[in-house]
Write a protein that holds these residues in place. Structure first.
Motif, PDB file in Angstrom:
ATOM      1  N   THR A 258       7.009  33.175  -0.708  1.00  0.00           N
ATOM      2  CA  THR A 258       6.627  32.415   0.729  1.00  0.00           C
ATOM      3  C   THR A 258       6.733  30.996   0.328  1.00  0.00           C
ATOM      4  N   GLY A 259       7.233  30.241   1.278  1.00  0.00           N
ATOM      5  CA  GLY A 259       7.230  28.438   1.151  1.00  0.00           C
ATOM      6  C   GLY A 259       5.646  28.217   1.266  1.00  0.00           C
ATOM      7  N   ILE A 260       4.682  29.053   1.810  1.00  0.00           N
ATOM      8  CA  ILE A 260       3.359  28.505   2.179  1.00  0.00           C
ATOM      9  C   ILE A 260       2.653  28.449   0.535  1.00  0.00           C
ATOM     10  N   GLY A 261       2.260  27.507  -0.074  1.00  0.00           N
ATOM     11  CA  GLY A 261       1.741  27.367  -1.377  1.00  0.00           C
ATOM     12  C   GLY A 261       2.956  26.981  -2.405  1.00  0.00           C
ATOM     13  N   ALA A 262       3.987  27.094  -2.107  1.00  0.00           N
ATOM     14  CA  ALA A 262       5.043  26.503  -3.026  1.00  0.00           C
ATOM     15  C   ALA A 262       4.906  25.191  -3.477  1.00  0.00           C
TER      16      ALA A 262
ATOM     17  N   PHE B   7       1.549  39.904  10.397  1.00  0.00           N
ATOM     18  CA  PHE B   7       0.739  39.868   9.279  1.00  0.00           C
ATOM     19  C   PHE B   7       1.518  38.970   8.177  1.00  0.00           C
ATOM     20  N   HIS B   8       0.470  38.266   7.273  1.00  0.00           N
ATOM     21  CA  HIS B   8       1.072  37.849   6.092  1.00  0.00           C
ATOM     22  C   HIS B   8       0.417  38.202   5.162  1.00  0.00           C
ATOM     23  N   PRO B   9       0.779  39.106   4.219  1.00  0.00           N
ATOM     24  CA  PRO B   9      -0.032  39.816   3.314  1.00  0.00           C
ATOM     25  C   PRO B   9      -0.409  38.703   2.081  1.00  0.00           C
ATOM     26  N   GLY B  10       0.466  37.790   1.878  1.00  0.00           N
ATOM     27  CA  GLY B  10       0.415  36.887   0.779  1.00  0.00           C
ATOM     28  C   GLY B  10      -0.740  35.769   1.199  1.00  0.00           C
ATOM     29  N   VAL B  11      -0.565  35.278   2.387  1.00  0.00           N
ATOM     30  CA  VAL B  11      -1.622  34.367   2.923  1.00  0.00           C
ATOM     31  C   VAL B  11      -3.171  35.032   3.149  1.00  0.00           C
TER      32      VAL B  11
ATOM     33  N   SER C  40       4.482  22.964   2.247  1.00  0.00           N
ATOM     34  CA  SER C  40       5.480  23.759   2.924  1.00  0.00           C
ATOM     35  C   SER C  40       7.004  23.089   3.608  1.00  0.00           C
ATOM     36  N   SER C  41       6.211  21.691   4.141  1.00  0.00           N
ATOM     37  CA  SER C  41       7.417  21.084   4.739  1.00  0.00           C
ATOM     38  C   SER C  41       8.403  20.598   3.684  1.00  0.00           C
ATOM     39  N   ALA C  42       7.720  20.171   2.513  1.00  0.00           N
ATOM     40  CA  ALA C  42       8.776  19.601   1.623  1.00  0.00           C
ATOM     41  C   ALA C  42       9.675  20.890   0.905  1.00  0.00           C
ATOM     42  N   TYR C  43       9.105  22.194   1.012  1.00  0.00           N
ATOM     43  CA  TYR C  43       9.667  23.279   0.430  1.00  0.00           C
ATOM     44  C   TYR C  43      10.869  23.471   1.214  1.00  0.00           C
ATOM     45  N   PHE C  44      10.638  23.352   2.548  1.00  0.00           N
ATOM     46  CA  PHE C  44      11.833  23.828   3.741  1.00  0.00           C
ATOM     47  C   PHE C  44      12.599  22.443   4.003  1.00  0.00           C
ATOM     48  N   LYS C  45      11.983  21.404   3.466  1.00  0.00           N
ATOM     49  CA  LYS C  45      12.957  19.918   3.770  1.00  0.00           C
ATOM     50  C   LYS C  45      13.023  20.005   5.380  1.00  0.00           C
TER      51      LYS C  45
ATOM     52  N   GLY D 229      -1.267  26.475  -8.644  1.00  0.00           N
ATOM     53  CA  GLY D 229      -1.495  27.979  -8.518  1.00  0.00           C
ATOM     54  C   GLY D 229      -1.056  28.434  -7.253  1.00  0.00           C
ATOM     55  N   GLY D 230       0.222  27.775  -6.506  1.00  0.00           N
ATOM     56  CA  GLY D 230       0.588  28.254  -5.414  1.00  0.00           C
ATOM     57  C   GLY D 230      -0.588  28.389  -4.153  1.00  0.00           C
ATOM     58  N   GLY D 231      -1.556  27.402  -4.432  1.00  0.00           N
ATOM     59  CA  GLY D 231      -2.582  27.435  -3.492  1.00  0.00           C
ATOM     60  C   GLY D 231      -3.368  28.635  -3.472  1.00  0.00           C
ATOM     61  N   GLY D 232      -3.317  29.348  -4.573  1.00  0.00           N
ATOM     62  CA  GLY D 232      -4.167  30.709  -4.735  1.00  0.00           C
ATOM     63  C   GLY D 232      -3.503  31.763  -3.733  1.00  0.00           C
TER      64      GLY D 232
END
Length: 291
Positions: A161-165, A125-129, A33-38, A169-172
């Protein structure tokens, strides 16, 4: 907190690290996620450092953790720690909490205690995570009942979401859970529940605008994206139909308010609307408006 002295209210910031040093994301997801958001600079500020950061800028910030332990196996930053830090820095920090919706009745009981004993103002709430559909009556509806009853706020991550990007598999993490139309059902089933749809909801921006226009209790925060990338219809609605329901949010620490505000100044937002987005709408929604 004297709202009159504030430049802005940031309704979307993350407590990334606990006092014991652990994060609510594992190392792989955190690094990706750090890489995704630079991300540049300190990705894991402490809560005290966050308070100092916002105090220096004469801003207030809503701060929360994300409890997705059932899906990720990683413990969140404790809600109580966030609330206690906010109480110690009440001039700048506003506490939200996060309850894994799969905690069931124990989670519902804990949510009520966080409001009554710790002064929590809302729930993230973060439905994806977290891995749930917001309109699944068997999962989170008990939490929504408490949130509506206590007059607090439900804030839902929406869109990509940037989480898993970038992780295989997008981290599932499955994006389908974060379509804002699922929250439309929640707004219909809980007509007095105050809701924030977080982020420009790519690829469902029009859906988010439709829900916020149709349901009186639904608002939109602008976090997670530099304003220079906002879709034109989002800017149009923020300037007109939703001028009283759109909120400044950064997604700090992955996106700083400094960068967000600099890019926001370049948007064709009406002068009469800017103070609404930056502070007035959030002050009203959070009950911070001065008499």
């Amino acid at each position: 907190m004297d709202v009159r002295d504030l430049v802005a209210i940031d309704v979307h910031t993350h407590a990334e690290v606990s006092a014991k040093g652990h994060s609510s994301l594992d190392d792989e997801l955190h690094t990706a996620s750090s890489a995704y958001f630079k991300v540049e600079g300190n990705r894991k500020p402490t809560l005290q450092e966050m308070a100092a950061y916002y105090r220096e800028r004469r801003m207030a910030a809503v701060v929360f953790t994300v409890d997705a332990e059932s899906a990720t196996g990683t413990e969140p930053v404790p809600n109580e720690e966030v609330a206690e830090a906010a109480a110690a820095n009440a001039d700048v920090l506003i506490p939200f909490a996060s309850i894994d919706p799969f905690r069931g009745k124990a989670g519902v009981k804990r949510a009520r205690r966080l409001v009554e004993e710790y002064g929590v103002r809302g729930f993230k709430f973060h439905p994806g995570v977290q891995g749930f559909f917001p309109n699944d009556r068997s999962v989170a509806y008990g939490l929504y009942e408490v949130i509506e009853e206590t007059g607090t706020i439900a804030l839902f991550h929406t869109g990509q979401t940037g989480i898993g990007a970038g992780v295989p598999g997008g981290g599932g993490i499955r994006l389908k859970y974060s379509n804002p139309l699922h929250v439309d059902d929640v707004a219909a089933d809980f007509p007095h529940l105050r809701i924030i749809l977080a982020h420009p909801s790519f690829p469902w921006q029009d859906e988010a605008l439709a829900v916020a226009t149709h349901k009186p209790g639904v608002h939109i925060d602008l976090s997670g994206w530099s304003p220079k990338y906002f879709p034109p219809q989002l800017v149009q609605y923020a300037n007109t139909l939703l001028k009283d329901k759109v909120l400044f949010g950064s997604d700090f620490p992955v996106l700083t308010p400094d960068r967000w505000l600099a890019d926001f100044e370049q948007l064709p937002i009406k002068d009469a609307v800017k103070p609404k987005i930056l502070k007035e709408n959030a002050a009203r929604l959070l009950g911070l408006t001065q008499p």
